[in-house]
Design an enzyme around this catalytic site. Structure first.
Site, PDB file in Angstrom:
ATOM      1  N   SER A  66       0.832  -1.208   0.000  1.00 58.83           N
ATOM      2  CA  SER A  66       0.000   0.000   0.000  1.00 58.83           C
ATOM      3  C   SER A  66       0.864   1.255   0.000  1.00 58.83           C
ATOM      4  O   SER A  66       2.007   1.253   0.472  1.00 58.83           O
ATOM      5  CB  SER A  66      -0.915   0.023   1.226  1.00 58.83           C
ATOM      6  OG  SER A  66      -1.784  -1.074   1.212  1.00 58.83           O
TER       7      SER A  66
HETATM    8  N1  SAM Z   1      -0.902  -4.720   4.108  1.00 60.28           N
HETATM    9  C1  SAM Z   1      -0.155  -4.986   2.907  1.00 60.28           C
HETATM   10  C2  SAM Z   1       1.228  -4.424   2.922  1.00 60.28           C
HETATM   11  O1  SAM Z   1       1.574  -3.716   3.874  1.00 60.28           O
HETATM   12  O2  SAM Z   1       1.968  -4.731   1.985  1.00 60.28           O
HETATM   13  C3  SAM Z   1      -0.873  -4.537   1.655  1.00 60.28           C
HETATM   14  C4  SAM Z   1      -1.755  -5.563   1.232  1.00 60.28           C
HETATM   15  S1  SAM Z   1      -2.379  -5.628  -0.400  1.00 60.28           S
HETATM   16  C5  SAM Z   1      -2.984  -4.026  -0.692  1.00 60.28           C
HETATM   17  C6  SAM Z   1      -3.822  -6.626   0.019  1.00 60.28           C
HETATM   18  C7  SAM Z   1      -3.491  -8.035   0.415  1.00 60.28           C
HETATM   19  O3  SAM Z   1      -4.704  -8.669   0.862  1.00 60.28           O
HETATM   20  C8  SAM Z   1      -2.984  -8.899  -0.738  1.00 60.28           C
HETATM   21  O4  SAM Z   1      -1.748  -9.453  -0.383  1.00 60.28           O
HETATM   22  C9  SAM Z   1      -4.061  -9.976  -0.890  1.00 60.28           C
HETATM   23  O5  SAM Z   1      -3.550 -11.228  -1.298  1.00 60.28           O
HETATM   24  C10 SAM Z   1      -4.648 -10.030   0.509  1.00 60.28           C
HETATM   25  N2  SAM Z   1      -5.989 -10.579   0.615  1.00 60.28           N
HETATM   26  C11 SAM Z   1      -7.056 -10.415  -0.194  1.00 60.28           C
HETATM   27  N3  SAM Z   1      -8.120 -11.090   0.265  1.00 60.28           N
HETATM   28  C12 SAM Z   1      -7.724 -11.714   1.414  1.00 60.28           C
HETATM   29  C13 SAM Z   1      -8.376 -12.566   2.352  1.00 60.28           C
HETATM   30  N4  SAM Z   1      -9.644 -12.945   2.242  1.00 60.28           N
HETATM   31  N5  SAM Z   1      -7.655 -13.011   3.411  1.00 60.28           N
HETATM   32  C14 SAM Z   1      -6.348 -12.654   3.560  1.00 60.28           C
HETATM   33  N6  SAM Z   1      -5.677 -11.858   2.702  1.00 60.28           N
HETATM   34  C15 SAM Z   1      -6.359 -11.387   1.639  1.00 60.28           C
END
Ligand code: SAM
Length: 215
Positions: A64
């Site tokens: 992000s």
């Molecule tokens: N917090 C992260 C960072 O600091 O890099 C950014 C995360 S990215 C914007 C969103 C993440 O959510 C992705 O890695 C995606 O695979 C994960 N994601 C999406 N749906 C999910 C779910 N149901 N459970 C866990 N992770 C999930």
């Protein structure tokens, strides 16, 4: 992994930019000034690490934008010792910011390669957190309740299980909307169990998948 004066200088400039954009929580700014964001990106992209923008981390996902991390963390109103659940570990950067503030972090990622990579990296960096691989829309009932829950992917609606797993006086921060744009919501669970919701502007996240996410 090298963290030089040059990197620290780049981080200080980023902290200044985030303060100019309205981030006032000193614990959040201090954590952003401390955690080497360039460790979370391929070394070839050093110049991108301290720009205020999201960046690809593989598997079609992103780390992000620093402003978004700072804004969500500020809304979460965290302090040392609070038990925090993060949905969407991704690169592990948000998780390390929470750990740097002194939170007890539980983080869930659905994509195994990202789960493994972030767990390894935070371990190398010396940040303590509890890593899980699975569907975060179901929360993590085995460790509930949580003082704070942060969702870092865009949800179509508020997952019921997350609200259930929030402590009394707990706070949930989650972007909710359609596939393009989401409104940042902060839910506060009162002692009575009543939940109040506040809205904080538009953001654009990768989709939250899973049982209470997008298909
Ligand atoms: N917090 C992260 C960072 O600091 O890099 C950014 C995360 S990215 C914007 C969103 C993440 O959510 C992705 O890695 C995606 O695979 C994960 N994601 C999406 N749906 C999910 C779910 N149901 N459970 C866990 N992770 C999930």
């Amino acid at each position: 992994m090298e963290d030089s004066y040059r990197h620290k200088g780049m981080r200080n400039l980023l902290v200044r930019k985030l303060a100019e954009k309205g981030i006032t929580d000193q614990a959040v700014l201090k954590a952003i000034g401390t955690v080497p964001r360039h460790f979370f990106l391929d070394p070839a992209f050093l110049e991108h690490a301290y720009q205020d923008k999201a960046f690809p981390i593989g598997e079609g996902q992103t780390i992000s934008q620093p402003y978004t991390v700072a804004f969500q963390t500020q809304l979460l109103s965290v302090k040392q010792g609070l038990k925090v659940l993060e949905i969407g570990t991704g690169s592990g950067y948000q998780c390390s910011i929470l750990a740097a503030i002194g939170c007890r972090v539980y983080t869930i990622e659905r994509m195994k390669p990202l789960f493994e990579q972030s767990r390894r990296l935070l371990n190398q960096m010396g940040y303590k957190a509890n890593f899980y691989c699975g569907d975060g829309t179901l929360g993590l009932p085995s460790q509930a309740p949580y003082d704070r829950i942060i969702v870092t992917a865009g949800a179509p609606a508020i997952p019921e299980k997350l609200v259930e797993q929030l402590s009394p006086e707990g706070i949930l921060v989650i972007p909710v909307g359609d596939a393009q744009t989401q409104k940042m919501l902060r839910l506060t669970k009162e002692l009575s169990g009543h939940v109040s919701i506040q809205e904080f502007g538009n953001f654009s996240f990768v989709p939250l998948k899973g049982h209470s996410g997008w298909n």
